[in-house]
Design a protein around this motif. Sequence first.
Motif, mmCIF file in Angstrom:
data_model
loop_
_atom_site.group_PDB
_atom_site.id
_atom_site.type_symbol
_atom_site.label_atom_id
_atom_site.label_comp_id
_atom_site.label_asym_id
_atom_site.label_seq_id
_atom_site.Cartn_x
_atom_site.Cartn_y
_atom_site.Cartn_z
ATOM 1 N N ASP A 389 -1.505 -5.820 12.346
ATOM 2 C CA ASP A 389 -2.107 -4.526 12.030
ATOM 3 C C ASP A 389 -1.385 -3.919 10.826
ATOM 4 N N ASP A 390 -2.145 -3.205 10.009
ATOM 5 C CA ASP A 390 -1.545 -2.579 8.825
ATOM 6 C C ASP A 390 -2.112 -1.170 8.656
ATOM 7 N N PRO A 391 -1.810 -0.274 9.618
ATOM 8 C CA PRO A 391 -2.410 1.057 9.578
ATOM 9 C C PRO A 391 -1.962 1.899 8.401
ATOM 10 N N SER A 392 -0.775 1.645 7.876
ATOM 11 C CA SER A 392 -0.258 2.507 6.804
ATOM 12 C C SER A 392 -0.295 1.828 5.439
ATOM 13 N N ASN A 393 -1.095 0.757 5.316
ATOM 14 C CA ASN A 393 -1.207 0.041 4.043
ATOM 15 C C ASN A 393 0.155 -0.456 3.560
ATOM 16 N N SER A 394 0.942 -0.977 4.494
ATOM 17 C CA SER A 394 2.283 -1.443 4.154
ATOM 18 C C SER A 394 2.248 -2.670 3.251
ATOM 19 N N ALA A 395 1.162 -3.453 3.332
ATOM 20 C CA ALA A 395 1.058 -4.644 2.482
ATOM 21 C C ALA A 395 1.125 -4.253 1.010
ATOM 22 N N ALA A 396 0.417 -3.207 0.639
ATOM 23 C CA ALA A 396 0.432 -2.761 -0.753
ATOM 24 C C ALA A 396 1.826 -2.308 -1.166
ATOM 25 N N GLU A 397 2.515 -1.634 -0.252
ATOM 26 C CA GLU A 397 3.869 -1.157 -0.563
ATOM 27 C C GLU A 397 4.835 -2.327 -0.720
ATOM 28 N N LEU A 398 4.730 -3.331 0.168
ATOM 29 C CA LEU A 398 5.589 -4.507 0.065
ATOM 30 C C LEU A 398 5.349 -5.249 -1.245
ATOM 31 N N LEU A 399 4.084 -5.402 -1.627
ATOM 32 C CA LEU A 399 3.762 -6.107 -2.866
ATOM 33 C C LEU A 399 4.246 -5.328 -4.088
ATOM 34 N N ALA A 400 4.181 -4.007 -3.995
ATOM 35 C CA ALA A 400 4.674 -3.191 -5.112
ATOM 36 C C ALA A 400 6.182 -3.328 -5.253
ATOM 37 N N HIS A 401 6.908 -3.316 -4.122
ATOM 38 C CA HIS A 401 8.359 -3.536 -4.156
ATOM 39 C C HIS A 401 8.680 -4.899 -4.760
ATOM 40 N N ALA A 402 7.931 -5.921 -4.331
ATOM 41 C CA ALA A 402 8.187 -7.278 -4.815
ATOM 42 C C ALA A 402 7.901 -7.396 -6.304
ATOM 43 N N SER A 403 6.842 -6.755 -6.766
ATOM 44 C CA SER A 403 6.508 -6.785 -8.186
ATOM 45 C C SER A 403 7.621 -6.156 -9.014
ATOM 46 N N ALA A 404 8.156 -5.027 -8.524
ATOM 47 C CA ALA A 404 9.251 -4.364 -9.239
ATOM 48 C C ALA A 404 10.508 -5.233 -9.225
ATOM 49 N N ALA A 405 10.817 -5.854 -8.084
ATOM 50 C CA ALA A 405 12.007 -6.696 -7.994
ATOM 51 C C ALA A 405 11.911 -7.902 -8.912
ATOM 52 N N ALA A 406 10.678 -8.389 -9.118
ATOM 53 C CA ALA A 406 10.470 -9.566 -9.963
ATOM 54 C C ALA A 406 10.336 -9.208 -11.440
ATOM 55 N N GLY A 407 10.217 -7.925 -11.745
ATOM 56 C CA GLY A 407 9.999 -7.519 -13.128
ATOM 57 C C GLY A 407 8.616 -7.887 -13.624
ATOM 58 N N MET A 408 7.643 -7.864 -12.721
ATOM 59 C CA MET A 408 6.265 -8.216 -13.081
ATOM 60 C C MET A 408 5.459 -6.951 -13.355
ATOM 61 N N THR A 409 4.431 -7.113 -14.133
ATOM 62 C CA THR A 409 3.526 -5.990 -14.418
ATOM 63 C C THR A 409 2.238 -6.112 -13.626
ATOM 64 N N THR A 410 2.069 -7.206 -12.889
ATOM 65 C CA THR A 410 0.880 -7.426 -12.076
ATOM 66 C C THR A 410 1.270 -7.519 -10.608
ATOM 67 N N THR A 411 0.271 -7.445 -9.738
ATOM 68 C CA THR A 411 0.515 -7.556 -8.305
ATOM 69 C C THR A 411 0.647 -9.024 -7.915
ATOM 70 N N PRO A 412 1.722 -9.399 -7.224
ATOM 71 C CA PRO A 412 1.862 -10.788 -6.781
ATOM 72 C C PRO A 412 0.719 -11.183 -5.846
ATOM 73 N N GLN A 413 0.377 -12.473 -5.837
ATOM 74 C CA GLN A 413 -0.693 -12.936 -4.954
ATOM 75 C C GLN A 413 -0.195 -13.137 -3.527
ATOM 76 N N VAL A 414 0.978 -13.782 -3.394
ATOM 77 C CA VAL A 414 1.522 -14.102 -2.067
ATOM 78 C C VAL A 414 3.009 -13.734 -2.045
ATOM 79 N N LEU A 415 3.382 -12.931 -1.064
ATOM 80 C CA LEU A 415 4.784 -12.603 -0.827
ATOM 81 C C LEU A 415 5.191 -13.195 0.508
ATOM 82 N N ILE A 416 6.232 -14.005 0.495
ATOM 83 C CA ILE A 416 6.781 -14.546 1.734
ATOM 84 C C ILE A 416 8.091 -13.809 2.016
ATOM 85 N N THR A 417 8.134 -13.096 3.119
ATOM 86 C CA THR A 417 9.342 -12.376 3.532
ATOM 87 C C THR A 417 10.034 -13.188 4.615
#
Length: 543
Positions: A389-417
């Motif tokens: 379940d993702d009631p608070s749209n946490s997927a978008a937040e996780l991908l945004a964190h990952a994009s910033a950590a990677a120094g990317m300007t686009t949204t990653p396709q797959v994040l493995i935590t």
Amino acid sequence: MHPEPRPDVGTDLRRVSLWSLREDVHLERASSAGGAVLHSRWGDVMVAGSDELVYESLRRMSFGPVDLENILRATPRPYAEITASDRARLLALLDSISYLVVRSLGLDDTEPQLLDMVPIARGARLDIRSVPPDQPLRLSRFAVLQTRDELLVLESALSLHRAQFHRPEAAWVVGVLGKATTLKAATAALPVADGVVADIVAYLTAAGMVTLGEHDENGAVVFAEDHDPSLITWTPNELLFHTRTRLGRHDGDFGATFPYLGQLSPEPAVKSAPDGERIPLFRPDLDAVLAADPPLTAVLETRRSTRTYAEEPLNERQLGEFLYRIARIRSLYSSIGLEPASYPASSRPYPSGGSAYELECYITLSRCAGLTPGNYYYDPYGHCLVQLDDPSNSAAELLAHASAAAGMTTTPQVLITITARFRRLSWKYSGMWYALALKHVGVVQQTMCLVATAMRLAPLPLGSGDIETSAQAFGLDWREESSIGELLLGPLAPDDTTAAAESAMGYPVNDSDWGDRCAATAIQVHPVASSLPARPGAQHDDR
């Protein structure tokens, strides 16, 4: 906040230097000549002696802190016959075994001693000298205060001693040393007699927990540890973590000690999958993988961290093969080890200390053909994804964190935590278990990078992640299971220029062209099913 005004503590009391053996040192008589053997965690020490002075002195010290003069009074020889040479001989002996000797500071009253300086490593030495009243001093920035066994304990990664405070006066002194001061100023700020403050400071300074400063040419106070190139980049937490998760600079329990045996049961080898829709994943064919995979050297030489992807997104078959090759459970063991310290275990494609396999994989998708965007748990036993379940749209937040950590300007396709179920390790290991979990993460990230390279995918291991966001996203109690590593994954662009850009930035040494040669001859197109677009219904293929 200072203590309430009261008569100075220690004004009318004699300060005494006390000596004892570490509590874990066992004394044994070696011969009738008065020699002794000291059994310790660092090995046995033979102590020779021509009479009972040596053995009796050590025997008294094994009972707890005692004044040296009281030790000498208790030996078989009449106290009046004890010479300066005898005292010097005893002090020389204690100096030679200083890593087994606890130095304590007490007052000549019925209360406990003020503090103990406990040696914690074989190289521990304590040279106690008085500190000039006007010399700048400060608590070392690497000193850490905590509660342990109902005592306040001060320790530092730079010190081979542990300070244990039995009475509040010692803690008061530490409290005024948080900023640069002098012994004179510290004494004036506390309702403690001058000599007591001076002795506490002398003991802590000898152990390296209080550091002495100097005035520079401009009159400013400087401390050497603040400008030491070997220490500037260390934080107290990181340096203490380093020294406490290796041997040599501490006396804590270490290794497979099973510290909670009989108190807690070991966690199961396989985590119970959370509730949610189960999505079976593609299972690759071994013959096809072996036929298509490039040689190991080619994979090693062409591995790159890649931040750009092909236009066509990753698909479910590629993700299924990838997870199968790096994280599936290959076999289960009902019990390994000897009773009563046995526990269930598993085998997976990467190595894990004690076959603990405490790591779990959670998948966050923004684009993956055949799968809905969102958060998933990878079940390594059933080789399937469980949608969370993702009631608070946490997927978008996780991908945004990952994009910033990677120094990317686009949204990653797959994040493995990658998370760790901590008790799988802490139930068995002491001192080293969290460091071991971090090593396991590195092993898994390398495995992921090599498999992704062999599959012509684009991997990117990350150096950081968000504990709180991931715990909320995956429904975890971060104290029991928490994220400790991440990796991004996507399809490699046919015209990927990562390797060329990397070569252009570097100065070639040691056959730097191996990667180019391997890419030209060994890695062409990955012809296995994983490189093909998803078949209709393939995302539910559980063959």
